[in-house]
Design a protein around this motif. Sequence first.
Motif, PDB file in Angstrom:
ATOM      1  N   VAL A   1      34.639  47.382  38.435  1.00 48.22           N
ATOM      2  CA  VAL A   1      35.936  46.813  38.716  1.00 48.22           C
ATOM      3  C   VAL A   1      36.568  46.218  37.577  1.00 48.22           C
ATOM      4  O   VAL A   1      36.291  45.411  36.854  1.00 48.22           O
ATOM      5  N   ALA A  41      36.215  41.933  45.391  1.00 49.38           N
ATOM      6  CA  ALA A  41      37.064  41.746  44.326  1.00 49.38           C
ATOM      7  C   ALA A  41      38.421  41.349  44.593  1.00 49.38           C
ATOM      8  O   ALA A  41      38.899  40.723  43.501  1.00 49.38           O
ATOM      9  N   ILE A  64      37.629  52.444  43.223  1.00 47.89           N
ATOM     10  CA  ILE A  64      37.384  51.362  43.558  1.00 47.89           C
ATOM     11  C   ILE A  64      37.256  51.696  45.174  1.00 47.89           C
ATOM     12  O   ILE A  64      37.926  52.139  45.702  1.00 47.89           O
ATOM     13  N   THR A  86      32.769  44.242  44.508  1.00 47.08           N
ATOM     14  CA  THR A  86      33.505  45.177  43.956  1.00 47.08           C
ATOM     15  C   THR A  86      34.365  46.015  44.619  1.00 47.08           C
ATOM     16  O   THR A  86      35.389  46.750  44.372  1.00 47.08           O
TER      17      THR A  86
END
Length: 477
Positions: A1, A41, A64, A86
């Motif tokens: 990320v 994230a 992602i 993430t």
Amino acid sequence: VTADLPVRLRDLVGPAGVVTAPDQQASYLVDWRGAYRGRAAAVVRPGSTAEVAAVLRLCAAEGIAVVPQGGNTGLCGGSVPDGSGTQVVLSTDRLRAIRGVDRANRTMTVEAGVVLADAQAAARDAGLLFPLSLGSEGSATIGGNVATNAGGTAVLRYGTMRALTLGLEVVLPDGRIWPGLRGLRKDNTGYDLTGLFVGSEGTLGVVTAAVLRLFPAIRRRATAWVGLPDVAAAVALIDLLQDRVGDRLSAFELMSRESVRTVLDHVPGTRDPLPGQHAWFALVELGDTAAGEPLDDVLAATLDDALDADLVSDAVLATSPAQAAALWRLREGVSEAQNAEGPSLKHDVTVPISCLPEFVVRTGAALADALPGVRLVTYGHVGDGNLHYNLGPPRGSDGGELVARADELSAIVYDSVASFAGSISAEHGLGRAKAAAAARSLDPVELDLMRRLKAALDPAGLMNPGAVLADGQGRSG
Ligand code: FAD
Ligand code: MLT
Ligand code: ZN
């Protein structure tokens, strides 16, 4: 990320649309039962369909994973991210517009983050009914209801969310928007894409709006609480009621004595409406759209006949809306009461209604052999064959053994479901909790088709990985 992800997301959705502070993220990272906890994230809250599309385009470009989240009331862990930190949680809590009610077409177009109770209220304000009804309706969203193909207490009369959804607007994993908001009751232009996205649990795209079917308002109701000797009597009573009142039977909810006990012990203000020790209870509701025969009389006469036929052991009719609400509180309090009792194993199964009596007898016996004293908190929407077949630890035990032997005990339930050609997920979906069990119980051809659909729509496997398909992977070839 990428480290600058929150900044890049902020550029797309504005400062109010990105949550990074740990204390503000907390409620997005744990499910309603407290059974699944993750890290993210970022938590992103787009304010429009175009912003959802921009977020998905960015996530696709950066590889992602995205976990869509509505009211976070799901019971299978599908709405929270994994522990990697993430993934991005995409919350629909800013997509709250009721775009319009078309009275003549009997439809309503609402955004995904609209809370179910608010959608019901908007229909009511237009003199109509949106019938989906869940214990979680004060928090669950229309997007979540679509994504889980929610069921609830009105399915026997109106069907599940799939039957109530005529069209959808969906943002695909690559950021394209499918503008499928058609309010048509007939539409045979190829494959049923709306039906495909209903029940896809965030694994194929983000639902941003839906066209919902509306029905005539219910003008009169009659509600009763009934004691029953066994499940066979409950099934016979449903049959009798359907013969007598047809589709005016709007709810038939069954509860074992243990379920009612759990509510009486844990939900303040509840009380047992019937004297005596009944093994099972049913909450029965009739609803009528027009004036006509008094419904209370129809229900009372049918229950009298059922008493004479020994189907019913005792019954009480609600004489006011407040009394009816108190009866519903007994039914809708079970999830909350079971949470308060500590660990439990939840199963949400369905078998043909005719098989329910034997299913309950056989499965209960097999579980009692495996774990003597296991408590069966069985309740559900038996008018459509759906039981919440939950297990609690034997009295006096802390639940350690129940949890340690969860797979073995669930396998007993699921083998029994299979022997009646039933389903291991009636209405809650698979999420992360049941994806592996579903892979074992589905036909290999079915599973292969599901993997191919996933690969076609989400080739990079970025939409809600691990939900529905345990390994999160599709198959393209
Ligand atoms: P969430 O919990 O936020 O998400 C559920 C799933 O849908 C996740 O996989 C998530 O990724 C996905 N999702 C959410 N929004 C979107 C979107 N816009 N686009 C794509 N994917 C999305 N369920 C029933 O069926 N019947 C019941 O009777 C019932 N009673 C309940 C009673 C209680 C007390 C509780 C706590 C839950 C109950 N549920 C019931 C379960 C739950 O409320 C439903 O599954 C509901 O439909 C989930 O809606 P949500 O907005 O909370 O979704
Ligand atoms: C219910 O019918 O009460 C729900 O589906 C929720 C649950 O089983 O916990
Ligand atoms: Zn339910």
